[in-house]
Design a protein around this motif. Structure first.
Motif, mmCIF file in Angstrom:
data_model
loop_
_atom_site.group_PDB
_atom_site.id
_atom_site.type_symbol
_atom_site.label_atom_id
_atom_site.label_comp_id
_atom_site.label_asym_id
_atom_site.label_seq_id
_atom_site.Cartn_x
_atom_site.Cartn_y
_atom_site.Cartn_z
ATOM 1 N N TRP A 75 0.806 -1.214 0.000
ATOM 2 C CA TRP A 75 0.000 0.000 0.000
ATOM 3 C C TRP A 75 0.841 1.268 0.000
ATOM 4 O O TRP A 75 0.319 2.377 0.043
ATOM 5 C CB TRP A 75 -0.987 0.011 1.175
ATOM 6 C CG TRP A 75 -0.498 -0.598 2.452
ATOM 7 C CD1 TRP A 75 -0.724 -1.870 2.892
ATOM 8 C CD2 TRP A 75 0.288 0.029 3.469
ATOM 9 N NE1 TRP A 75 -0.121 -2.080 4.121
ATOM 10 C CE2 TRP A 75 0.507 -0.924 4.494
ATOM 11 C CE3 TRP A 75 0.832 1.310 3.615
ATOM 12 C CZ2 TRP A 75 1.237 -0.643 5.650
ATOM 13 C CZ3 TRP A 75 1.565 1.585 4.762
ATOM 14 C CH2 TRP A 75 1.757 0.615 5.758
ATOM 15 N N CYS A 109 -6.718 -2.036 -7.004
ATOM 16 C CA CYS A 109 -6.141 -1.130 -6.002
ATOM 17 C C CYS A 109 -6.501 -1.543 -4.585
ATOM 18 O O CYS A 109 -5.666 -1.474 -3.674
ATOM 19 C CB CYS A 109 -6.598 0.305 -6.261
ATOM 20 S SG CYS A 109 -5.863 1.031 -7.745
ATOM 21 N N HIS A 126 -4.298 -3.905 -2.524
ATOM 22 C CA HIS A 126 -3.090 -3.472 -1.827
ATOM 23 C C HIS A 126 -3.351 -3.340 -0.326
ATOM 24 O O HIS A 126 -2.435 -3.451 0.489
ATOM 25 C CB HIS A 126 -2.604 -2.137 -2.385
ATOM 26 C CG HIS A 126 -2.087 -2.233 -3.783
ATOM 27 N ND1 HIS A 126 -2.905 -2.121 -4.882
ATOM 28 C CD2 HIS A 126 -0.844 -2.464 -4.271
ATOM 29 C CE1 HIS A 126 -2.176 -2.263 -5.987
ATOM 30 N NE2 HIS A 126 -0.929 -2.473 -5.638
#
Length: 277
Positions: A221, A251, A254
């Protein structure tokens, strides 16, 4: 990934050393042949950069070097090193930053000026609300040149300083912080260090050119720290290497990864369940 890599897992003694000092030295991480091959690639890059106008009297900081050679790519998931990386950070990791540094002789007389001491990650050290600051990432530095004695552009550290948010420096700009030492290692050595460890580059007062490869591993992240183009390597990489090169499903993965996002965790479940938690 071959199960034989587990013989290089982080030991309790290594973990204790890293937690207490903020760094860990692994001798003979690279073979002599690997050092020779990697050095030749680095020398080609350095020659190319000089031809492009780089000042040969200054150190070369060259980011995003991984795509330049398969020799560099092979160190991303290097079996002697990666098990120690996940032993420190866990499995939700990737290579968020990479750079090589070539430091030629400075041609300057040695002096006692205070070096440029810092912690890595810039604004992270201002904006994170915790004490001590969070680890978040580590670097692995592969030394290709002989810096087994001081004054060869060695990087310096203050052991144990990774737990301190501030570092007291000489107020007159002369000398180094209390406890500061140079890292003196032979070619082929890998040095792990916590991003919070107070450290610094130094001038090269010798006649030996210093050459080092830095691989920065952090949580998935975290954004990349340079304009990495490693996505071009995904297609020819196996799943774990793809993870380490930044691939993922989406996304949100992450932050809340599925098994498809983190094949390293899947592999660890089978081969080292304790590490897969």
């Amino acid at each position: 990934m071959d199960e034989s890599c587990l013989q290089y897992a982080l030991t309790e003694e290594e973990k204790k050393t890293f937690e207490e000092t903020g760094y860990l030295i692994v001798e003979n991480a690279l073979t002599a042949d690997q050092v020779t091959t990697l050095t030749a690639v680095v020398d080609d890059i350095y020659a190319s950069q000089k031809n492009a106008g780089h000042d040969p009297e200054k150190a070369l900081f060259y980011p995003n070097f991984i795509p330049e050679s398969d020799q560099f790519v092979n160190l991303v998931d290097y079996d002697k090193i990666l098990p120690k990386v996940w032993g420190i950070l866990g499995w939700n990791i990737y290579l968020y930053h990479a750079h090589l540094i070539v430091t030629p002789p400075s041609g300057q007389e040695k002096n006692d000026k205070t070096f440029g001491w810092h912690q890595d990650s810039g604004r992270v050290n201002v904006e994170m609300e915790s004490h001590p600051r969070p680890r978040l990432s580590i670097k692995v530095a592969y030394f290709l040149s002989d810096v087994s004695v001081p004054d060869r552009g060695n990087f310096w550290v203050v052991p144990g300083s990774h737990l301190n948010d501030n570092l007291e420096r000489p107020t007159d700009g002369v000398g180094q912080p209390e406890g500061a030492i140079p890292i003196c290692v032979k070619p082929g050595t890998a040095v792990f260090f916590d991003r919070r460890l107070w450290h610094t580059a130094t001038p090269n007062w010798s006649d030996v050119t210093r050459k080092v490869l830095f691989y920065g591993y952090g949580y998935r992240w975290i954004r990349t720290k340079d304009d990495m183009t490693v996505q071009t390597l995904w297609e020819k990489s196996d799943p774990i290497r793809r993870q380490l090169l930044g691939d993922g499903v989406n996304c949100n993965g992450h932050y809340s990864p599925s098994d498809e996002d983190v094949p390293l965790r899947v592999w660890l479940r089978e081969h080292s369940p304790v590490q897969a938690k």
